[in-house]
Design a protein around this motif. Structure first.
Motif, PDB file in Angstrom:
ATOM      1  N   ARG A  48      -4.726   0.774  -3.960  1.00 27.34           N
ATOM      2  CA  ARG A  48      -5.130   1.335  -2.669  1.00 27.34           C
ATOM      3  C   ARG A  48      -6.613   1.110  -2.439  1.00 27.34           C
ATOM      4  NH1 ARG A  48      -8.179   4.587  -0.726  1.00 27.34           N
ATOM      5  NH2 ARG A  48      -8.852   5.355  -2.762  1.00 27.34           N
ATOM      6  N   LYS A  58      -1.115  -1.791  -0.365  1.00 34.37           N
ATOM      7  CA  LYS A  58      -0.209  -0.639  -0.223  1.00 34.37           C
ATOM      8  C   LYS A  58       0.619  -0.427  -1.487  1.00 34.37           C
ATOM      9  CE  LYS A  58       0.083  -1.186   4.794  1.00 34.37           C
ATOM     10  NZ  LYS A  58       0.942  -1.496   5.946  1.00 34.37           N
ATOM     11  N   PRO A  59       1.141   0.799  -1.673  1.00 30.36           N
ATOM     12  CA  PRO A  59       1.912   1.114  -2.884  1.00 30.36           C
ATOM     13  C   PRO A  59       3.123   0.207  -3.101  1.00 30.36           C
ATOM     14  CG  PRO A  59       1.324   3.142  -1.753  1.00 30.36           C
ATOM     15  CD  PRO A  59       0.914   2.017  -0.850  1.00 30.36           C
ATOM     16  N   ASP A  60       3.723  -0.314  -2.020  1.00 30.27           N
ATOM     17  CA  ASP A  60       4.916  -1.143  -2.214  1.00 30.27           C
ATOM     18  C   ASP A  60       4.609  -2.483  -2.887  1.00 30.27           C
ATOM     19  OD1 ASP A  60       3.651  -2.360  -0.092  1.00 30.27           O
ATOM     20  OD2 ASP A  60       5.310  -2.163   1.318  1.00 30.27           O
TER      21      ASP A  60
END
Length: 248
Positions: free
Chosen positions: A121, A126-128
């Motif tokens: 981040r 993004k986390p995905d």
């Protein structure tokens, strides 16, 4: 934080470092510039203890790098490699958390994953992205993952090896800004080796030019353009004519 005193290193008859003297103060960002084959990477490897100098002394925080306990010493460093150097067989989060999943810095798997996602981040991913594999990422994303890995263990010292190689000018600018922000945020001591002058101007507090096996010039980045040094002047303006002979 880092001091090199009269450091020499040769490979057979090829004398690469011929008396390097350089000091990198704690919390400063030093950029080492110089043409290809001038020994910038050898210098970096000597500091890390991956290559032993033939003579001279290198200290990190007052300790001789040839006499330290290796694991504890290397745990103080983060590294962004020139080609990314991501592990193809590991998902992104395991690449970022590589040092947190093994050795003296080992954390529980869930904690390591959470740290990895937070560092992703921080570099704008993004986390995905965490569960993707390196082959599924663009060059710019791979470079960001490499940067996230470099800072995952909160190192005191970060090395950046040609951080913008292979990137388009816009993505190179993004990476330069990220590096500068992160180094300032962490209060880390940083050393970058590059020949990309846009990186130099974005990242450096001070600049050192390596040429002929020695530090030809060093000083604040603001003094670079008016240095009066013919070697530095030729290099930063990319002139074919000058004291540095182009390899043809």
């Amino acid at each position: 934080m880092i001091t090199l005193t009269d450091v020499h290193k040769a490979f057979g008859s090829n004398k690469v470092l011929q008396g390097v003297n350089l000091t990198i103060p704690r919390g400063e960002s030093m950029v080492v510039i110089g043409g290809s084959g001038t020994g910038k990477s050898v210098l970096l490897k000597c500091i890390l203890g991956l290559i032993k100098p033939d003579s001279g002394v290198i200290t990190v925080d007052g300790q001789d790098v040839t006499k330290v306990e290796r694991d504890a010493f290397l745990a103080r460093f983060g590294m962004l490699f020139q080609g990314g150097a991501l592990f193809d067989s590991l998902p992104v989060w395991q690449n970022v958390a590589f040092r947190l999943l093994r050795g003296s810095l080992k954390r529980p798997k869930d904690e390591a994953r959470a740290i990895a996602i937070e560092k992703l981040r921080r570099v704008g991913l993004k986390p995905d992205v965490a569960d993707l594999y390196p082959a599924e990422l663009s060059g710019g994303m791979q470079k960001r993952v490499g940067l996230a890995r470099a800072i995952a263990a909160e190192p005191e010292i970060i090395f950046f090896d040609e951080p913008t190689t292979g990137l388009d000018p816009i993505m190179a600018g993004v990476i330069n800004e990220l590096i500068r922000e992160i180094v300032v945020e962490m209060g880390a001591t940083a050393m970058t080796i590059t020949h990309d002058m846009s990186s130099v101007r974005a990242i450096a507090d001070k600049v050192a030019m390596l040429h002929g096996g020695v530090i030809q010039w060093t000083g604040p980045v603001a003094d670079m353009d008016a240095s009066g040094d013919p070697y530095l002047d030729q290099f930063i303006h990319g002139r074919a004519e000058g004291p540095i002979e182009a390899v043809r």
